[in-house]
Design an enzyme around this catalytic site. Structure first.
Site, PDB file in Angstrom:
ATOM      1  N   SER A 272       0.839  -1.196   0.000  1.00  0.00           N
ATOM      2  CA  SER A 272       0.000   0.000   0.000  1.00  0.00           C
ATOM      3  C   SER A 272       0.881   1.256   0.000  1.00  0.00           C
ATOM      4  O   SER A 272       1.707   1.416  -0.888  1.00  0.00           O
ATOM      5  CB  SER A 272      -0.951  -0.038   1.192  1.00  0.00           C
ATOM      6  OG  SER A 272      -1.983   0.903   1.068  1.00  0.00           O
TER       7      SER A 272
ATOM      8  N   ASP B  86      -8.511  -4.581  -6.246  1.00  0.00           N
ATOM      9  CA  ASP B  86      -8.085  -3.810  -5.065  1.00  0.00           C
ATOM     10  C   ASP B  86      -8.912  -2.536  -4.937  1.00  0.00           C
ATOM     11  O   ASP B  86      -8.949  -1.720  -5.852  1.00  0.00           O
ATOM     12  CB  ASP B  86      -6.604  -3.458  -5.198  1.00  0.00           C
ATOM     13  CG  ASP B  86      -5.982  -3.015  -3.889  1.00  0.00           C
ATOM     14  OD1 ASP B  86      -6.615  -2.216  -3.175  1.00  0.00           O
ATOM     15  OD2 ASP B  86      -4.882  -3.476  -3.582  1.00  0.00           O
TER      16      ASP B  86
ATOM     17  N   HIS C 106      -7.212  -5.907  -0.752  1.00  0.00           N
ATOM     18  CA  HIS C 106      -6.115  -4.949  -0.766  1.00  0.00           C
ATOM     19  C   HIS C 106      -4.802  -5.705  -0.624  1.00  0.00           C
ATOM     20  O   HIS C 106      -4.427  -6.147   0.453  1.00  0.00           O
ATOM     21  CB  HIS C 106      -6.304  -3.963   0.389  1.00  0.00           C
ATOM     22  CG  HIS C 106      -5.350  -2.810   0.371  1.00  0.00           C
ATOM     23  ND1 HIS C 106      -5.022  -2.102  -0.776  1.00  0.00           N
ATOM     24  CD2 HIS C 106      -4.642  -2.215   1.371  1.00  0.00           C
ATOM     25  CE1 HIS C 106      -4.170  -1.135  -0.474  1.00  0.00           C
ATOM     26  NE2 HIS C 106      -3.926  -1.193   0.818  1.00  0.00           N
TER      27      HIS C 106
END
Length: 514
Positions: A227, A453, A483
């Site tokens: 991320s 995602d 994610h």
């Protein structure tokens, strides 16, 4: 209000850990010493601090390897490397394989920004068991986070109020109240964290990582970023291209986007995840308990949020489940397909007038523990984003953009649009329009995009590859949900990543796993 989709699902981790006698605040100095020559004092990890989320000390890995913690000294201000220092909290599990097979330290950043790596790595440590045979598994609390000179803003009671506010104001009175409350929060950050606020940019953290590399004894940085951790990895590669060893970027942030473009992309991403959730629920052989068709599932959720704006329902006593808290909780559950069952149960419960599950999901997103204490996840998230991002959006601008956001997501559009004002009254100017990740001369970085995602849409991986430059980024596609890709436990993804990190086998660009 913090933009929820920027908060890495590290908030999903409820296990914790952390450091002993750490230099957590700003202070101390090492003016005559060379910080690269410092020796880390590794000790057993105690329970984490409140800023890290609380909880108990980390349990050993399944193979019996214990977690150890230490503190690294880094300059408070990298433009004055001989000046005051801060403590950067570290955690490690030493490589379990033969010493002659050890490659070095594999440094993890799980995103946020604002997530504590010292608490998150042990929570997911068993997922990286294969990598732990040849690497010391290492993570850290980035500066401003957890035990590393944490940004502090408001008290727990004030944060309860902050997260109960209406984050999708509909009229001038609600807008004025929302903007006033946002300004109060930002002023509290300046008052309580004035010394650290100018020094929490991603470029500062990247410099900390290069110091960490040297202190850990590695010639190259071996890295796993998830991320926001992908942005950090890209910035590191830009600043130190010759120091990159093997690096994985998973759940990739688009480095070319402005905050507005990023928020709009997330609106589309969360809407896609919601569509997939509704499709999954209604396509099973057992009856979907929250709607008989995909559209009915989404319509009922929309009606719930509309009803909650007028009349909240009981949540986690004594707090009520508001429209904002429910939206936040739904977003949190969409981060991982593993949480879809909790979302279904939470919606069933809410339709019966009980908002407890959705509020617990929202609390997880916001870093609130069961005892009512908050980690500094939100404070650090806003501080780092506002230090990095030059843009300052006004309420008038957000109102102009609302139709575009609503078109991208009827459910999340307004929420994400209004999140753009978080930095409007921030005390420290932002650094740039977007991060620079160009890294000519770097070793190859493995860049993984997940087609489903919600928080870092799939297109970001291609943009990262292009921005890193020719011959640097190598793209791997995972056709899945949630994610991130590696933590989905997909055998193709994990096999490809492990072969790269453990044996240096760079996959063919464009490889697809499903």
């Amino acid at each position: 209000m913090a933009n929820p989709s920027r908060l890495r699902a590290a908030a999903l981790a409820t296990t914790a850990v952390l450091l002993s006698a750490v230099l957590a605040g700003c202070g101390g100095s090492l003016k005559d010493g060379d910080l690269t020559m410092q020796k880390l004092d590794w000790k057993d990890c105690p329970a984490p601090s409140e800023a890290e989320g609380g909880g108990s000390a980390p349990s050993p890995l399944p193979n019996g390897t214990k977690w150890q913690c230490a503190t690294m000294k880094a300059p408070l201000d990298w433009s004055r490397p001989k000046g005051d220092t801060i403590g950067i909290a570290l955690i490690r599990a030493q490589a379990s394989g033969p010493a002659d097979r050890r490659i070095g330290s594999l440094v993890f950043n799980f995103g946020g920004p604002g997530g504590s790596g010292v608490t998150t790595l042990p929570a997911f440590g068993s997922d990286y068991a294969a990598l732990g045979t040849r690497y010391d598994l290492v993570s850290f609390d980035p500066r401003g986070v957890g035990r590393s000179a944490p940004v502090e803003c408001e008290s727990d009671a004030q944060l309860d109020d902050y997260f109960q506010q209406d984050a999708t104001p509909d009229d001038s009175a609600e807008r004025a109240q929302f903007l006033t409350r946002t300004k109060q929060f930002n002023a509290a950050c300046e008052k309580n964290s004035k010394k650290i606020l100018p020094h929490v940019r991603t470029t500062d953290v990247a410099r900390d990582m290069d110091l960490m590399r040297q202190v850990l004894g590695d010639d190259k940085l071996y890295y796993f970023g998830i991320s926001y951790g992908t942005e950090l990895g890209g910035v590191y590669a830009h600043l130190f291209p010759r120091h990159v060893g093997r690096a994985v970027l998973d759940a990739v942030v688009d480095p070319t986007q402005t905050p507005e473009q990023g928020a709009l992309g997330q609106a589309e991403g969360f809407q896609l995840a919601l569509d997939n959730f509704a499709k999954d629920c209604t396509s099973k052989t057992t009856e979907c308990p929250i709607g008989s068709t995909e559209q009915e599932v989404k319509d009922r959720i929309a009606k719930l949020l509309t009803d909650l704006e007028k009349k909240p329902i009981p949540g986690v006593f004594p707090r009520q489940l508001t429209q904002t808290a429910a939206t936040n909780g739904i977003a949190q559950a969409l981060y991982s397909k593993d949480f879809w069952e909790y979302l279904t149960e939470g919606l069933e419960q809410a339709y019966d007038g009980d908002g407890q599950i959705l509020m617990l999901l929202s609390d997880s997103m916001n870093g609130r523990s069961e005892n009512g204490e908050y980690s500094n996840l939100t404070a650090a998230n806003i501080a780092i984003n506002c230090s990095d991002e030059k843009q300052r959006y006004t309420a008038d601008y957000v109102q102009q953009k609302q139709p575009e956001f609503r078109a991208a997501s009827p459910l999340f559009g307004d929420y994400l649009a209004w999140g753009m004002v978080s930095c409007t009254d921030w005390a420290v100017p932002g650094a740039a329009d977007h991060p620079d990740v160009s890294a000519p001369g770097s070793a190859p970085l493995l860049v993984i995009g997940n087609t489903g995602d919600p928080a870092t849409p799939y297109q970001g991986a291609k943009k990262m590859v292009e921005a890193l430059g020719e011959g640097v980024g190598v793209e791997l596609t995972y056709k899945g949900q949630g994610h991130g890709a590696y933590d989905s436990k997909n055998k193709c993804v994990q096999g490809t990543v492990n072969a790269y990190l453990l044996d240096g086998k760079v996959p063919k660009a464009g490889t697809v796993c499903s």
